[in-house]
Write a protein that holds these residues in place. Structure first.
Motif, PDB file in Angstrom:
ATOM      1  N   TYR A  35      25.228   9.182  36.735  1.00 55.40           N
ATOM      2  CA  TYR A  35      25.875   9.834  37.870  1.00 55.40           C
ATOM      3  C   TYR A  35      24.796  10.555  38.655  1.00 55.40           C
ATOM      4  O   TYR A  35      24.170  11.483  38.138  1.00 55.40           O
ATOM      5  N   ASN A  36      24.538  10.117  39.879  1.00 53.83           N
ATOM      6  CA  ASN A  36      23.549  10.770  40.738  1.00 53.83           C
ATOM      7  C   ASN A  36      22.195  10.874  40.061  1.00 53.83           C
ATOM      8  O   ASN A  36      21.563  11.925  40.051  1.00 53.83           O
ATOM      9  N   LYS A  37      21.760   9.773  39.450  1.00 52.75           N
ATOM     10  CA  LYS A  37      20.445   9.668  38.804  1.00 52.75           C
ATOM     11  C   LYS A  37      20.296  10.545  37.566  1.00 52.75           C
ATOM     12  O   LYS A  37      19.189  10.920  37.180  1.00 52.75           O
ATOM     13  N   ALA A  38      21.400  10.865  36.907  1.00 49.62           N
ATOM     14  CA  ALA A  38      21.353  11.722  35.724  1.00 49.62           C
ATOM     15  C   ALA A  38      22.467  11.331  34.754  1.00 49.62           C
ATOM     16  O   ALA A  38      23.419  10.633  35.131  1.00 49.62           O
ATOM     17  N   PRO A  39      22.369  11.781  33.500  1.00 49.22           N
ATOM     18  CA  PRO A  39      23.475  11.586  32.566  1.00 49.22           C
ATOM     19  C   PRO A  39      24.700  12.355  33.043  1.00 49.22           C
ATOM     20  O   PRO A  39      24.601  13.251  33.890  1.00 49.22           O
ATOM     21  N   SER A  40      25.818  12.059  32.478  1.00 50.12           N
ATOM     22  CA  SER A  40      27.054  12.733  32.863  1.00 50.12           C
ATOM     23  C   SER A  40      27.023  14.218  32.505  1.00 50.12           C
ATOM     24  O   SER A  40      26.354  14.636  31.555  1.00 50.12           O
ATOM     25  N   GLY A  41      27.757  14.997  33.254  1.00 46.18           N
ATOM     26  CA  GLY A  41      27.906  16.417  32.955  1.00 46.18           C
ATOM     27  C   GLY A  41      28.558  16.646  31.612  1.00 46.18           C
ATOM     28  O   GLY A  41      28.246  17.613  30.903  1.00 46.18           O
ATOM     29  N   VAL A  42      29.458  15.757  31.231  1.00 46.30           N
ATOM     30  CA  VAL A  42      30.137  15.850  29.936  1.00 46.30           C
ATOM     31  C   VAL A  42      29.111  15.811  28.805  1.00 46.30           C
ATOM     32  O   VAL A  42      29.178  16.613  27.861  1.00 46.30           O
ATOM     33  N   LEU A  43      28.157  14.912  28.908  1.00 41.49           N
ATOM     34  CA  LEU A  43      27.136  14.781  27.877  1.00 41.49           C
ATOM     35  C   LEU A  43      26.203  15.988  27.879  1.00 41.49           C
ATOM     36  O   LEU A  43      25.876  16.538  26.820  1.00 41.49           O
ATOM     37  N   LYS A  44      25.774  16.424  29.049  1.00 42.44           N
ATOM     38  CA  LYS A  44      24.911  17.603  29.137  1.00 42.44           C
ATOM     39  C   LYS A  44      25.613  18.827  28.558  1.00 42.44           C
ATOM     40  O   LYS A  44      25.004  19.622  27.828  1.00 42.44           O
ATOM     41  N   ASN A  45      26.878  18.986  28.858  1.00 40.24           N
ATOM     42  CA  ASN A  45      27.651  20.107  28.324  1.00 40.24           C
ATOM     43  C   ASN A  45      27.686  20.074  26.800  1.00 40.24           C
ATOM     44  O   ASN A  45      27.493  21.102  26.139  1.00 40.24           O
ATOM     45  N   ALA A  46      27.898  18.890  26.223  1.00 41.24           N
ATOM     46  CA  ALA A  46      27.931  18.760  24.758  1.00 41.24           C
ATOM     47  C   ALA A  46      26.586  19.141  24.156  1.00 41.24           C
ATOM     48  O   ALA A  46      26.519  19.850  23.142  1.00 41.24           O
TER      49      ALA A  46
END
Length: 158
Positions: free
Chosen positions: A75-86
């Motif tokens: 998403y927008n050249k990055a991993p998903s926010g869901v994954l970053k949050n985890a």
């Protein structure tokens, strides 16, 4: 072997979830799928209540896994926010659950690079957590929905 799969997508029909399921079958043994439907990281919540129960469950799964497979959309050249949050929540566990843990990273995305940039960023996210990230081979499924339809999987979700 006990493998934990972590999809960066919450969608039930996610291409990344299907990619993980297929990859996990190659290893045999027990496969556990992580649930990343977690509250957003909030230092005030953590200070008041400690780690939420769902985060403790995820941390225990990581700690008990012999290896971890992560697949993320881009998403927008990055991993998903869901994954970053985890990962942010996991970093708060005092047991340092990802430290030394073998982790393989994959991606499936709608674009022509198959999530290559998201993988690069994800590897950087894992560095301070001291995960033992497998260097390769790179698995990047480009035009993921289209590719998986060709092999008989019905989905258009990443």
């Amino acid at each position: 072997m006990n493998i934990l799969t972590i999809s960066g997508s919450l969608r039930g029909d996610s291409v990344n979830r299907k990619l993980l399921a297929e990859a996990a079958t190659l290893y045999g043994g027990e496969v556990v799928e992580a649930d990343l439907n977690l509250p957003l990281y909030d230092g005030d919540l953590e200070a008041a209540e400690g780690l939420p129960a769902k985060v403790k469950t995820l941390a225990d799964q990581v700690l008990n896994a012999e290896a971890i497979l992560i697949s993320t959309p881009e998403y927008n050249k990055a991993p998903s926010g869901v994954l970053k949050n985890a990962l942010d929540w996991l970093s708060r566990d005092s047991r340092k659950v990802l430290s030394g843990k073998p982790v393989a990273v994959m991606s499936a995305a709608a674009g022509r690079t198959g999530g290559e940039t998201a993988q690069y960023v994800l590897r950087n996210f894992l560095t301070p957590l001291r995960a033992n990230v497998v260097a390769g081979p790179a698995v990047c499924v480009a035009f993921a929905g289209k590719e998986l339809k060709q092999v008989g999987w019905k989905t258009n979700a990443t």
